[in-house]
Design a protein around this motif. Structure first.
Motif, PDB file in Angstrom:
ATOM      1  N   GLU A  65      -0.333  -3.789  19.055  1.00  0.00           N
ATOM      2  CA  GLU A  65      -0.375  -5.214  19.392  1.00  0.00           C
ATOM      3  C   GLU A  65      -1.124  -6.015  18.312  1.00  0.00           C
ATOM      4  OE1 GLU A  65      -1.838  -7.344  23.304  1.00  0.00           O
ATOM      5  OE2 GLU A  65      -0.442  -5.669  23.643  1.00  0.00           O
ATOM      6  N   ALA A  66      -2.313  -5.507  17.973  1.00  0.00           N
ATOM      7  CA  ALA A  66      -3.136  -6.223  16.985  1.00  0.00           C
ATOM      8  C   ALA A  66      -2.757  -5.863  15.554  1.00  0.00           C
ATOM      9  CB  ALA A  66      -4.621  -5.910  17.215  1.00  0.00           C
ATOM     10  N   LYS A  67      -1.911  -4.863  15.386  1.00  0.00           N
ATOM     11  CA  LYS A  67      -1.492  -4.373  14.052  1.00  0.00           C
ATOM     12  C   LYS A  67      -2.719  -3.930  13.234  1.00  0.00           C
ATOM     13  CE  LYS A  67       2.728  -5.938  14.885  1.00  0.00           C
ATOM     14  NZ  LYS A  67       3.572  -5.045  15.672  1.00  0.00           N
ATOM     15  N   THR A  68      -3.565  -3.151  13.883  1.00  0.00           N
ATOM     16  CA  THR A  68      -4.763  -2.661  13.196  1.00  0.00           C
ATOM     17  C   THR A  68      -4.795  -1.138  13.209  1.00  0.00           C
ATOM     18  OG1 THR A  68      -6.054  -2.715  15.237  1.00  0.00           O
ATOM     19  CG2 THR A  68      -6.152  -4.681  13.839  1.00  0.00           C
ATOM     20  N   ARG A  77      -6.921  -4.875   9.384  1.00  0.00           N
ATOM     21  CA  ARG A  77      -5.973  -5.767  10.081  1.00  0.00           C
ATOM     22  C   ARG A  77      -4.755  -5.936   9.176  1.00  0.00           C
ATOM     23  NH1 ARG A  77     -10.208 -10.292   9.972  1.00  0.00           N
ATOM     24  NH2 ARG A  77     -10.472  -9.204   8.002  1.00  0.00           N
ATOM     25  N   LEU A  78      -3.783  -5.058   9.369  1.00  0.00           N
ATOM     26  CA  LEU A  78      -2.722  -4.895   8.373  1.00  0.00           C
ATOM     27  C   LEU A  78      -1.624  -5.949   8.412  1.00  0.00           C
ATOM     28  CD1 LEU A  78      -2.317  -1.026   8.659  1.00  0.00           C
ATOM     29  CD2 LEU A  78      -3.608  -2.290   6.953  1.00  0.00           C
ATOM     30  N   LYS A  84       3.955  -1.756   9.801  1.00  0.00           N
ATOM     31  CA  LYS A  84       5.226  -1.080  10.066  1.00  0.00           C
ATOM     32  C   LYS A  84       5.447   0.086   9.099  1.00  0.00           C
ATOM     33  CE  LYS A  84      10.133  -2.082  10.588  1.00  0.00           C
ATOM     34  NZ  LYS A  84      11.205  -2.992  10.239  1.00  0.00           N
ATOM     35  N   GLN A  85       5.066  -0.095   7.851  1.00  0.00           N
ATOM     36  CA  GLN A  85       5.288   0.954   6.848  1.00  0.00           C
ATOM     37  C   GLN A  85       4.329   2.135   7.010  1.00  0.00           C
ATOM     38  OE1 GLN A  85       7.980   0.647   4.856  1.00  0.00           O
ATOM     39  NE2 GLN A  85       8.262  -1.249   6.001  1.00  0.00           N
ATOM     40  N   LEU A  86       3.149   1.859   7.581  1.00  0.00           N
ATOM     41  CA  LEU A  86       2.111   2.908   7.628  1.00  0.00           C
ATOM     42  C   LEU A  86       1.937   3.566   8.992  1.00  0.00           C
ATOM     43  CD1 LEU A  86      -0.775   1.265   5.550  1.00  0.00           C
ATOM     44  CD2 LEU A  86       0.631   3.213   4.880  1.00  0.00           C
ATOM     45  N   SER A  87       2.475   2.981  10.032  1.00  0.00           N
ATOM     46  CA  SER A  87       2.027   3.354  11.378  1.00  0.00           C
ATOM     47  C   SER A  87       2.401   4.771  11.832  1.00  0.00           C
ATOM     48  CB  SER A  87       2.527   2.327  12.408  1.00  0.00           C
ATOM     49  OG  SER A  87       3.931   2.278  12.367  1.00  0.00           O
ATOM     50  N   LEU A  88       3.208   5.479  11.056  1.00  0.00           N
ATOM     51  CA  LEU A  88       3.484   6.878  11.409  1.00  0.00           C
ATOM     52  C   LEU A  88       2.543   7.842  10.680  1.00  0.00           C
ATOM     53  CD1 LEU A  88       7.402   6.833  11.363  1.00  0.00           C
ATOM     54  CD2 LEU A  88       5.904   6.799  13.355  1.00  0.00           C
ATOM     55  N   ALA A  89       1.621   7.289   9.900  1.00  0.00           N
ATOM     56  CA  ALA A  89       0.718   8.146   9.109  1.00  0.00           C
ATOM     57  C   ALA A  89      -0.330   8.810  10.008  1.00  0.00           C
ATOM     58  CB  ALA A  89       0.034   7.311   8.038  1.00  0.00           C
ATOM     59  N   GLY A 159      -4.529  -8.292   0.367  1.00  0.00           N
ATOM     60  CA  GLY A 159      -4.117  -9.468  -0.401  1.00  0.00           C
ATOM     61  C   GLY A 159      -2.610  -9.556  -0.560  1.00  0.00           C
ATOM     62  N   TYR A 160      -1.909  -8.472  -0.259  1.00  0.00           N
ATOM     63  CA  TYR A 160      -0.460  -8.473  -0.430  1.00  0.00           C
ATOM     64  C   TYR A 160       0.245  -8.209   0.901  1.00  0.00           C
ATOM     65  CZ  TYR A 160      -1.350  -8.781  -5.352  1.00  0.00           C
ATOM     66  OH  TYR A 160      -1.775  -9.241  -6.564  1.00  0.00           O
ATOM     67  N   CYS A 161       1.478  -8.690   0.990  1.00  0.00           N
ATOM     68  CA  CYS A 161       2.307  -8.489   2.187  1.00  0.00           C
ATOM     69  C   CYS A 161       1.583  -8.962   3.450  1.00  0.00           C
ATOM     70  CB  CYS A 161       2.719  -7.024   2.343  1.00  0.00           C
ATOM     71  SG  CYS A 161       3.763  -6.450   1.020  1.00  0.00           S
ATOM     72  N   GLY A 162       0.794 -10.028   3.326  1.00  0.00           N
ATOM     73  CA  GLY A 162       0.145 -10.620   4.486  1.00  0.00           C
ATOM     74  C   GLY A 162      -1.173  -9.969   4.877  1.00  0.00           C
ATOM     75  N   TRP A 163      -1.500  -8.829   4.273  1.00  0.00           N
ATOM     76  CA  TRP A 163      -2.763  -8.152   4.602  1.00  0.00           C
ATOM     77  C   TRP A 163      -3.897  -8.967   3.968  1.00  0.00           C
ATOM     78  CZ3 TRP A 163      -4.157  -2.493   2.746  1.00  0.00           C
ATOM     79  CH2 TRP A 163      -5.358  -2.108   3.333  1.00  0.00           C
TER      80      TRP A 163
END
Lengths: 227, 222
Positions: A65-68, A77-78, A84-89, A159-163
């Motif tokens: 929900e919070a994308k953290t 706070r990604l 989305k790219q990292l959440s399976l890590a 600083g990139y992709c909204g992070w």
């Protein structure tokens, strides 16, 4: 010990890799500036000090929900794209890389001397060294993960992709003070400037995307689709 | 024989700094903006004429060609280098007050952002338009902008940001500056910035390229 010092000759940076940032091939810039680029690459290669270090942390809790995510007790706070790219890590490699302070000093001196073109080329060379260093670091992480039967994601930086760039402070809390000689100021900017910080996802289900720029909204980025 | 002011202008347009410079290849061995400006001063041409009749029109041509994508960043930087080599001979006349500039312009990249190439290009073009530049560098806090405005009443302000994440700091900076100095004119730019964003944050002008800023400032020149 996951720290590395790289030799410039192993970074794969030549005249061609600098020229591609100057303008389109048909502008005949390559011909006009080839000698200058060659000269400045020679000077930069003699003084730069590329170095990198990474540490592995269990990913901790992923909050959809919070994308953290919370590796090592800090919260990143990604935002949507990176989350989305990292959440399976299962774990995260947190890294710092730098070209060292020397090339940017040469660039600043050129600017002070009224030579913005030389300063610009040093800027491109410094970025190329920092980026190549992070690519070498990425290869080391991939190799180590592969030895355990794991895969890696692309690398992502605050600083990139909204992070938000302010998460640099959290990232630096996970690394020893003065890693690779890099420090962070109150605005979350690194010194030396030609440094890269970020994280790489590691796991059985993650994947590497060869075209990460398609997620980024900076359509006019100088480095779009070139990395 | 070509007029010396026209020759200086041609050197600046072409990026021909001085005789020793190998760029551009078709002017190799000929005198550059450096030697010709000195010669013009020695011949009694005033700094104001050199600025108004050579440097400003030459840099305007460079800016327009860049806007039309006929030249790229390197040629623009070489033109700026040639302009700098001429300007160093004019600066003593500006400092003594003998020759006046068109006004003052304060420029900086906003807090949290260290990208300076775009900011430097704009700075060089506005200086080439006859303005005195006060370059605060990168990662500039609103407070630092405020101090510069207070030290230079009537100055215009340019804010640059390259990251989508630092555009928020541009918004905060505009708010702080406008609260204390409602009449100050603020120009904004940078890859992620748009006219819509400029209007939303209460800035006065946005241009996607440096020459747009130079053209906007013309109406305010003293």
């Amino acid at each position: 010990m996951n720290s590395f010092e790289f030799d410039f000759s192993g970074l794969g940076i030549g005249e061609e890799s600098i020229m591609k940032y100057l303008g389109p091939e048909e502008a005949s810039l390559n011909y006009e500036f080839r000698d200058l680029i060659k000269e400045l690459l020679g000077k930069a290669s003699a003084v730069c000090s590329p170095a990198a270090e990474y540490r592995i942390f269990p990913a901790g809790e992923w909050n959809d929900e919070a994308k953290t995510v919370s590796p090592g007790g800090v919260v990143f706070r990604l935002k949507d794209i990176v989350y989305k790219q990292l959440s399976l890590a299962e774990s995260l490699a947190v890294f710092l890389c730098t070209a060292g302070p020397e090339v940017e000093k040469l660039g600043r001196k050129a600017m002070e001397d009224g030579d913005p073109m030389t300063s610009y080329i040093y800027d491109i060379i410094g970025s190329a060294i920092a980026e190549a260093t992070s690519r070498m670091l990425h290869a080391e992480v991939r190799k180590a993960a592969g030895n355990s039967g794991l895969k890696v994601t692309n690398r992502y930086s605050p600083g990139y992709c909204g992070w938000d760039v302010s998460d640099q402070h959290s990232l630096f809390r996970l690394m020893p003070d003065n890693t690779c000689g890099i420090s962070l100021n109150d605005s979350a900017l690194m010194n030396p400037e030609k440094s890269v910080s970020g994280i790489i996802g590691i796991g059985r289900e993650v994947s590497f995307d060869p075209y990460p720029c398609r997620f980024c909204r900076m359509k006019q980025c100088l480095y779009r689709n070139t990395m | 024989m070509e007029d010396i002011l026209a020759r200086i202008a041609r050197c600046v347009e072409s990026g021909k700094t001085d005789k020793a410079s190998p760029y551009p290849p078709d002017m190799r061995g000929s005198e550059g903006a450096d030697e010709l400006t000195l010669q013009a001063i020695n011949e009694g041409l005033g700094a104001a004429r050199i600025l108004d009749e050579a440097l400003i029109p030459a840099m305007a041509i460079v800016g327009d060609r860049f806007s039309r994508k006929e030249i790229y960043v390197p040629q623009m930087l070489m033109a700026a280098k040639a302009m700098n080599s001429s300007m160093k001979h004019l600066k003593p006349f500006f400092q003594s007050g003998e020759t006046r500039r068109k006004g003052k312009f304060i420029i900086g990249t906003v807090a949290g952002d260290l990208h300076d190439i775009g900011k430097n290009l704009v700075s060089m073009m506005i200086e080439g338009g006859g303005w005195e530049m006060i370059d605060l560098g990168v990662d500039v806090s609103p407070e630092k902008f405020l101090k510069a405005i207070e030290a230079n009443p009537g100055a215009f302000v340019g804010l640059s940001a390259l990251l989508t994440t630092t555009m928020e700091n541009m918004k905060k900076t505009v708010a702080v500056l406008k609260e204390k100095h409602p009449s100050v004119k603020i120009l904004v730019g940078g890859a992620p910035v748009t006219m819509e964003y400029c209007e939303k944050i209460g800035a006065d002008f946005y241009s996607p390229d440096p020459q747009g800023a130079v053209n906007y400032l013309k109406q305010f020149a003293v």
